[in-house]
Design a protein around this motif. Structure first.
Motif, PDB file in Angstrom:
ATOM      1  N   MET A   1       0.938  -1.117   0.026  1.00  0.00           N
ATOM      2  CA  MET A   1       0.181  -0.211   0.101  1.00  0.00           C
ATOM      3  C   MET A   1       0.871   1.107  -0.006  1.00  0.00           C
ATOM      4  O   MET A   1       2.313   0.947   0.334  1.00  0.00           O
ATOM      5  N   ARG A   2       0.352   2.430  -0.311  1.00  0.00           N
ATOM      6  CA  ARG A   2       0.951   3.559  -0.417  1.00  0.00           C
ATOM      7  C   ARG A   2       0.221   4.631   0.446  1.00  0.00           C
ATOM      8  O   ARG A   2      -1.176   4.599   0.086  1.00  0.00           O
ATOM      9  N   ASP A   3       0.725   5.311   1.118  1.00  0.00           N
ATOM     10  CA  ASP A   3       0.229   6.773   1.737  1.00  0.00           C
ATOM     11  C   ASP A   3      -0.065   7.620   0.784  1.00  0.00           C
ATOM     12  O   ASP A   3       0.662   8.199  -0.237  1.00  0.00           O
ATOM     13  N   LYS A   4      -1.304   8.167   0.716  1.00  0.00           N
ATOM     14  CA  LYS A   4      -1.802   9.074  -0.491  1.00  0.00           C
ATOM     15  C   LYS A   4      -1.215  10.288  -0.436  1.00  0.00           C
ATOM     16  O   LYS A   4      -1.095  11.033  -1.304  1.00  0.00           O
ATOM     17  N   ASP A   5      -0.786  11.003   0.841  1.00  0.00           N
ATOM     18  CA  ASP A   5      -0.407  12.005   0.917  1.00  0.00           C
ATOM     19  C   ASP A   5       1.135  12.034   0.540  1.00  0.00           C
ATOM     20  O   ASP A   5       1.824  13.210   0.111  1.00  0.00           O
ATOM     21  N   THR A   6       1.833  11.156   1.277  1.00  0.00           N
ATOM     22  CA  THR A   6       3.272  11.063   1.158  1.00  0.00           C
ATOM     23  C   THR A   6       4.059  10.395   0.034  1.00  0.00           C
ATOM     24  O   THR A   6       5.113  10.422  -0.266  1.00  0.00           O
ATOM     25  N   GLY A   7       3.247   9.410  -0.277  1.00  0.00           N
ATOM     26  CA  GLY A   7       3.767   8.338  -1.163  1.00  0.00           C
ATOM     27  C   GLY A   7       4.557   7.137  -0.664  1.00  0.00           C
ATOM     28  O   GLY A   7       5.071   6.344  -1.118  1.00  0.00           O
ATOM     29  N   LYS A   8       4.578   7.290   0.747  1.00  0.00           N
ATOM     30  CA  LYS A   8       5.389   6.266   1.382  1.00  0.00           C
ATOM     31  C   LYS A   8       4.672   5.019   1.232  1.00  0.00           C
ATOM     32  O   LYS A   8       3.764   4.785   1.177  1.00  0.00           O
ATOM     33  N   GLN A   9       5.680   3.864   0.963  1.00  0.00           N
ATOM     34  CA  GLN A   9       5.116   2.560   0.803  1.00  0.00           C
ATOM     35  C   GLN A   9       4.737   2.111   2.257  1.00  0.00           C
ATOM     36  O   GLN A   9       5.734   2.126   3.315  1.00  0.00           O
ATOM     37  N   LEU A  10       3.798   1.326   2.478  1.00  0.00           N
ATOM     38  CA  LEU A  10       3.246   0.963   3.671  1.00  0.00           C
ATOM     39  C   LEU A  10       2.958  -0.689   3.956  1.00  0.00           C
ATOM     40  O   LEU A  10       2.816  -1.331   2.769  1.00  0.00           O
ATOM     41  N   ALA A  11       2.843  -1.110   4.703  1.00  0.00           N
ATOM     42  CA  ALA A  11       2.650  -2.650   5.147  1.00  0.00           C
ATOM     43  C   ALA A  11       1.712  -2.764   5.974  1.00  0.00           C
ATOM     44  O   ALA A  11       1.648  -2.473   7.176  1.00  0.00           O
ATOM     45  N   ALA A  12       0.827  -3.877   6.047  1.00  0.00           N
ATOM     46  CA  ALA A  12      -0.137  -4.304   6.938  1.00  0.00           C
ATOM     47  C   ALA A  12       0.551  -5.470   7.537  1.00  0.00           C
ATOM     48  O   ALA A  12       0.990  -6.351   6.832  1.00  0.00           O
ATOM     49  N   VAL A  13       0.758  -5.532   8.864  1.00  0.00           N
ATOM     50  CA  VAL A  13       1.412  -6.247   9.689  1.00  0.00           C
ATOM     51  C   VAL A  13       0.526  -6.910  10.688  1.00  0.00           C
ATOM     52  O   VAL A  13      -0.085  -6.302  11.370  1.00  0.00           O
TER      53      VAL A  13
END
Length: 74
Positions: free
Chosen positions: A1-13
């Motif tokens: 997933m990516r944060d809509k505001d920052t574009g950072k890559q995210l993970a569901a843990v």
């Protein structure tokens, strides 16, 4: 997933609870805060079920084990 505001890559843990790993919770974390271990599934499950008292002798904690792949943003 990516944060809509920052574009950072995210993970569901998924964070399992001990001694029953089927009860737990999910946290969404930036990938830079996720450390991939070199444990087998059996080692990880043994660690969870024993509440951390039975762990492998070593753990890769200071660096990621493999490069993160960029996610296609279609």
């Amino acid at each position: 997933m990516r944060d809509k505001d920052t574009g950072k890559q995210l993970a569901a843990v998924y964070v399992p609870t001990s001694p029953n790993p089927t009860s737990g919770y999910i946290e969404i974390l930036p990938m830079e805060n996720v450390i991939l271990t070199d444990w087998t599934t059996e080692e990880a499950m043994t660690f969870v079920v024993t509440g951390g008292t039975n762990a492998p002798e070593s753990l890769r904690f200071s660096q990621k084990t493999k490069q993160q792949e960029p996610i296609d943003q279609r």
